[in-house]
Design an enzyme around this catalytic site. Structure first.
Site, PDB file in Angstrom:
ATOM      1  N   ASP A   1     -18.920 -12.536  -3.185  1.00  0.00           N
ATOM      2  CA  ASP A   1     -17.489 -12.681  -2.899  1.00  0.00           C
ATOM      3  C   ASP A   1     -16.687 -11.435  -3.281  1.00  0.00           C
ATOM      4  OD1 ASP A   1     -17.998 -13.172  -5.610  1.00  0.00           O
ATOM      5  OD2 ASP A   1     -16.284 -14.513  -5.846  1.00  0.00           O
TER       6      ASP A   1
ATOM      7  N   ASP B   1      -9.001  -4.964 -14.875  1.00  0.00           N
ATOM      8  CA  ASP B   1     -10.253  -5.711 -14.859  1.00  0.00           C
ATOM      9  C   ASP B   1     -11.436  -4.751 -14.696  1.00  0.00           C
ATOM     10  OD1 ASP B   1     -11.364  -8.538 -14.555  1.00  0.00           O
ATOM     11  OD2 ASP B   1     -12.224  -7.557 -12.796  1.00  0.00           O
TER      12      ASP B   1
ATOM     13  N   GLU C   1      -9.928  -3.853 -19.799  1.00  0.00           N
ATOM     14  CA  GLU C   1     -10.807  -5.010 -20.019  1.00  0.00           C
ATOM     15  C   GLU C   1     -12.249  -4.564 -19.806  1.00  0.00           C
ATOM     16  OE1 GLU C   1     -13.207  -8.590 -18.774  1.00  0.00           O
ATOM     17  OE2 GLU C   1     -12.557  -7.054 -17.390  1.00  0.00           O
TER      18      GLU C   1
ATOM     19  N   LYS D   1     -11.454 -20.184 -13.931  1.00  0.00           N
ATOM     20  CA  LYS D   1     -11.655 -19.091 -12.976  1.00  0.00           C
ATOM     21  C   LYS D   1     -11.932 -19.632 -11.575  1.00  0.00           C
ATOM     22  CE  LYS D   1     -14.924 -16.774 -15.192  1.00  0.00           C
ATOM     23  NZ  LYS D   1     -15.915 -15.686 -15.424  1.00  0.00           N
ATOM     24  N   TYR D   2     -12.520 -20.855 -11.510  1.00  0.00           N
ATOM     25  CA  TYR D   2     -12.927 -21.377 -10.205  1.00  0.00           C
ATOM     26  C   TYR D   2     -12.208 -22.656  -9.819  1.00  0.00           C
ATOM     27  CZ  TYR D   2     -16.597 -18.157 -11.530  1.00  0.00           C
ATOM     28  OH  TYR D   2     -17.262 -17.044 -11.966  1.00  0.00           O
TER      29      TYR D   2
END
Lengths: 686, 686
Positions: free
Chosen positions: B379, B415, B444, B556-557
């Site tokens: 993804d 990120d 991060e 997160k999902y």
């Protein structure tokens, strides 16, 4: 091999970026540069390139034919495999030698290089992403995980096809063959076998995109010197005290007679205080008195009379031929003559009249003498390194060293280098060593730490140290650990002296013969270079001038006679320890020291092992000159290569005794009136 | 003030020498350069200019209106007095500010500077021999020692006359006056009084020979950031979980309701995971399953659909106006919104079609997804930073950050920066900060030490750390000591997180609520910046996916609902410690920590004191979540400003209790079911 041109180009690009990053005056230029050249595609970071000093500002030091570790921190973003190489070359060479660096964990990459020539080497590090290797590596993992690898194989073919298109000459064909082979593989298993062929990886590496290679932003220099730069045993002697007959001025000829004795004792550098004509104006008398009496010989460091200066010899010592004979005869006995370089003048030195522009002049028309108010040293005129005529001064001073080099001298002990210009030393030593790479310079600076460090950075081969005043176990451990584990280890080679004509430490006065032996053994084993101001030390003369750390009736101001036929216990021990040093490679290098714990602060213990770890010594010294001391030492087992509880024999190289030891904890008892130390060699299986 | 032109000239000369010294390719050029320019007369050495990172290659960091120590090692040959100054300026200024450096011993010279503007400063150090001061100093000593000083006085007149000849304009007259005065002095005593006049020294300094000034060979940059760069308290929250009603997708509007709560708890940075459209192709399902079920919301880090990419908002979260309202309302509540920068694309991100040249393409015509074989992240498409179109990629990525800055965002949490090109970050952060100096970047990166360090060197304001896995007293002491005392202290600002959506450390699972409180208190007091992944932490949710350090049913999902009206003990403690942080300057900076010994390894103790030493805290934490632990702490008396045996009161800022303590050794007992820590403020006399 990379051509020096390609490296040069990389270097220039990196230099431009490095300059911008370094000076920060031109951020916009940097942005602009980054946006128009190829560097933006590079993904590797290289830093901490070692060995280097002050980030590459000064050379690191090593000796010839000795393994030298080269390393850097190297990493890229992401997970791809990287390849890293060190490029190294002698400065006078055109081609760089490429050495693969291997990963040691934590992003450290390293290898070992053995330089085989004297002089200055240069080091670069390069790295790149190994796209094909990453593909090979991933393919195997995916295949093992049972994933479909059809597209993966095609990805690899794509990389190879792109490489083939760029490949030149005979490389083209095998790549095309491999592509064909992989295309016609029947089944994944066969395809993976073909894909992971090592040859193809090496072949594709040759057509790697050079624009993606990152080069270290510094190019450290590494100075490769001869072995004696690291391993040397010094004896200091005033030649004017070499005469046999009482009341006679010694000479180079008298010294010939002493060479067999010094050689037998195992010293390989014989250092002579200045041997030039001694100034007559303002000459110092005995015990540093301001006026010389009739017949007083003065201080050899007050150089120059109308008979000559730094290129002349003191007439009473002999002729230039006598001196050359001494150099040659010493050489045959395995001894090098070290000459004193004291860049200062007596008031009657010819330079004063010939080059008044090199001195500072006082309002009364006299030359400014050395002083540290209210102290005056009127027999010594310093050079004015701020003179506008500094170029002619520098060239003349260099010519003094060249003059003696051409007459056979290869070691200089430099007097008080910290009172002369640092920039001069950096220039002069580099000039000399470029032309004469065998020359060794010992910096006689007993001054503040930063100043001593700076002299070593500028190029001095060896340095005097604070060992002279480090007496307790804690003091010795801290100091030697600092010298051998901080950045100092790359450029500061300690030469340990328990005494000098300038320094009679109080511990020698109070500790007597026993402490002379203790300090000698410490100096000889804590560093691979050490020295003694010899005859005085052998005889354990130790009467100071009242309230000072200085010998009374100092040879600096008068002629002595010595009984060269006497062998003291200190002399015998010197002979023994020097033989042990010559026979044990572990004692021929300095940074290989590791201290061990003991349960008695009067007992210090350390391990020295050579590179091969065949020669492992355990050295234990009683620091108390008055009492027998006992201790249990706690040896680091890894350092001595033993297991807990393992039994092994150690041989005391001083006494010849053999002991049975076990594991880490072992008992020692040392009587300073007998032998204050064990130098224990671990017996190796035959 | 020096004109920037003069400094520039010095800089260029030093640069030429520095370049030669640095690269060593051009020894002969260097020799030549040294022999034709004026540098050979300079006698000062300057090194170790601080603050600097990698010898000046990267900027050091500080914050505005905070005293900053500037220092260098500076020394000359010989015994003369030297004068040293720091030159500092904001990069956009033309003139340098000159600050005298004072000697601190051991050749360290230092001063303090308080930068009052954001942005990049530059630092130079200069030094010279103070000939006239040396003369004044020597004259007094000689006079006091009863020496004849007639010639000495004439020497001084000589210096002054030379200076007068060079002096320009109105300086000429007072020098001439002083010369006249000294000449006509009656007696030595009066002459010495005239000679040591301070004014004349300052006057002569103005006509000092500029050719003899040494300038540091590096010009470190120092980045001055706003206070929040150093002192910040973070709360992480998924906006899609902000809705009140079960089964509803949260929005920016829902978040408005939560701001008073977050503000009351004392958090000042509210960090939102990505808020852009979430890719539909290859979308992940709950618990990271490879296929999304109908209605699954996917991972916010899979950015971009046909509706837009990094400059668009996820439609269900709201409009750009909703987002701006959130930013503004938060600001009024003392909270800044931190946005996530995740430079990667979902397969349906518009970039894929618009800029195929920014991606790697597989042989099957699809874009290469992220992978770490055999793991695949289909993804997520990474950018290809090796693309030949890197310039357009860099410019576009920079424009994303500018886009959000222009809409009110001043903090970015980046990120996985370590999977993007280092060179890109160095360029992009510098570009952004030059234009917008208030912007804060949090890196991060939970990866290898050298990589984390590099990101901080390149410009990231703050960094995630290994604190998340440092649990024992020894681990915590070693790690925090490394961060606050090594070179890291100049550029790496730790932001401590006990948990994140990616990381549920085993200690939180096993240690339950008590350990949530312990880890929170450690994070909040070991560093001036810390954060929690909030709602989960407050509720002490701690069920991992079997065998992993990851939360089950991870936000997160999927979308969660939280009971925002519940106040847990953990939440209450967070509120209390955040108030303590705001009220105590000692907790608003990081490097001011000093650990204290305790006789129980379950009890850690450290001192934090502010610059004024009026605010001194003793922090004692029980690291055992299950048992009451007792210890005697052994406080470093100098750090707490007390004498042995001195009695003083300490106030526990968490409980309000007052204790009577005495000297260094004091007893503590901490029950983790009540309060596992003391935050003790030493009561100051009123």
């Amino acid at each position: 091999m990379y051509s020096s041109f390609a490296v040069g180009m990389n270097f220039i690009i990196n230099f431009i970026l490095g300059f911008c990053a370094g000076c920060k005056l031109f951020t916009y230029l940097k942005t602009f540069t980054a946006m128009i050249n190829v560097a933006g595609r590079r993904r590797i970071v290289i830093n901490n390139v070692m060995p280097s000093v002050e980030g590459g500002r000064y050379p690191a030091k090593t000796i010839v034919n000795q393994p030298l570790r080269l390393s850097a921190n190297i990493f890229a973003d992401g997970h791809e495999l990287i390849e890293c190489v060190a490029l190294i070359k002698h400065k006078t060479d055109k081609l760089w030698v490429t050495l693969p660096l291997l990963p040691e964990g934590n992003d450290v990459w390293a290898t070992t290089f053995i330089p085989d020539r004297l002089g200055m080497y240069q080091l670069l590090v390069q790295a790149w992403i190994d796209h094909f290797g990453t593909w090979q590596h991933g393919l195997v993992k995916k295949f093992n995980a049972g994933q479909d690898i059809d597209t993966e194989i095609k990805n690899g073919l794509l990389i190879a096809e792109q490489a083939a298109a760029k490949a030149v000459g005979k490389n083209k064909i095998p790549i095309a063959d491999w592509i064909e082979e992989l295309r016609s593989a029947t089944g994944h298993s066969e395809a993976v076998a073909i894909a992971t062929n090592v040859e193809i990886g090496l072949l594709l590496a040759k057509s790697r995109d050079k624009a993606l290679i990152t080069t270290s932003h510094i190019t450290p220099e590494i100075e490769v010197e001869r072995e004696r730069a690291l391993f040397s045993t010094w004896y200091e002697l005033f030649p004017r005290s070499a005469a046999a007959a009482e009341g006679t001025h010694g000479s180079f000829k008298d010294m010939l007679r002493l060479l067999p004795r010094i050689s037998r004792m195992g010293f390989d550098v014989l250092y002579l205080p200045p041997i030039h004509p001694i100034g007559e104006l303002k000459r110092k008398g005995r015990n540093n008195s301001l006026t010389a009496a009739e017949g007083d010989h003065g201080s050899p460091w007050a150089i120059g009379t109308k008979e000559g200066g730094h290129k002349a010899l003191h007439p009473e010592l002999g002729t230039i031929d006598d001196f050359k004979l001494l150099i040659n005869t010493a050489q045959q006995a395995g001894i090098e003559i070290a000459m004193d370089i004291a860049f200062q003048c007596a008031p009657d030195h010819p330079y004063v009249a010939e080059h008044p522009e090199w001195f500072k002049w006082r309002a009364d028309g006299t030359v400014q003498y050395a002083e540290n108010p209210p102290k005056r040293y009127e027999d010594i005129l310093p050079f004015n390194f701020e003179t506008e005529a500094w170029q002619s001064l520098w060239v003349e001073l260099r010519s003094i060293m060249e003059y003696w080099i051409e007459r056979g001298i290869e070691i200089f002990r430099v007097d008080n280098p910290h009172t002369k210009s640092f920039m001069f030393w950096e220039w002069a030593i580099r000039e000399i060593k470029t032309k004469y790479p065998r020359i060794i310079f010992l910096a006689e600076a007993f001054t503040r730490p930063r100043v001593m460090e700076q002299l070593a950075k500028l190029g001095f081969t060896q340095s005097y140290t604070y060992f002279t005043w480090r007496n307790t176990r804690r003091e010795l451990e801290d100091y030697i650990t600092e010298l051998t584990t901080s950045e100092l280890k790359y450029y500061f080679r300690p030469n340990l002296w328990p005494n000098t004509p300038d320094i009679l430490p109080p511990e020698l006065t109070t500790g007597g013969e026993n402490n002379h032996i203790i300090r000698l053994l410490l100096a000889a084993t804590l560093s691979s270079s050490y020295g003694i101001y010899g005859p005085v030390y052998e005889m354990c003369l130790r009467e100071p001038i009242q309230g000072k750390e200085e010998y009374i009736d100092n040879e600096k101001y008068q002629v002595w006679q010595w009984d060269w036929d006497t062998w003291t216990k200190t002399g015998e021990i010197a002979e023994r320890i020097n033989r042990v040093r010559k026979e044990n490679p572990a004692l021929q290098t300095t940074n290989n020291i590791q201290f061990a714990a003991t349960d008695n602060d009067n007992i210090i213990c350390y391990i020295k092992a050579d590179e091969s770890r065949r020669n492992v010594l355990i050295i234990v010294v009683n620091l108390d000159p008055f009492n027998t001391q006992n201790a249990v030492v706690n040896l680091p087992l890894q350092a001595i290569g033993k297991e807990p509880g393992e039994r092994y024999q150690v041989e005391d190289l001083l006494s010849g005794d053999i002991f049975e030891w076990t594991g880490a904890h072992n008992y020692v008892s040392l009587n300073p009136y007998e032998l204050p130390a064990h130098i224990l060699r671990i017996q190796q299986p035959q």
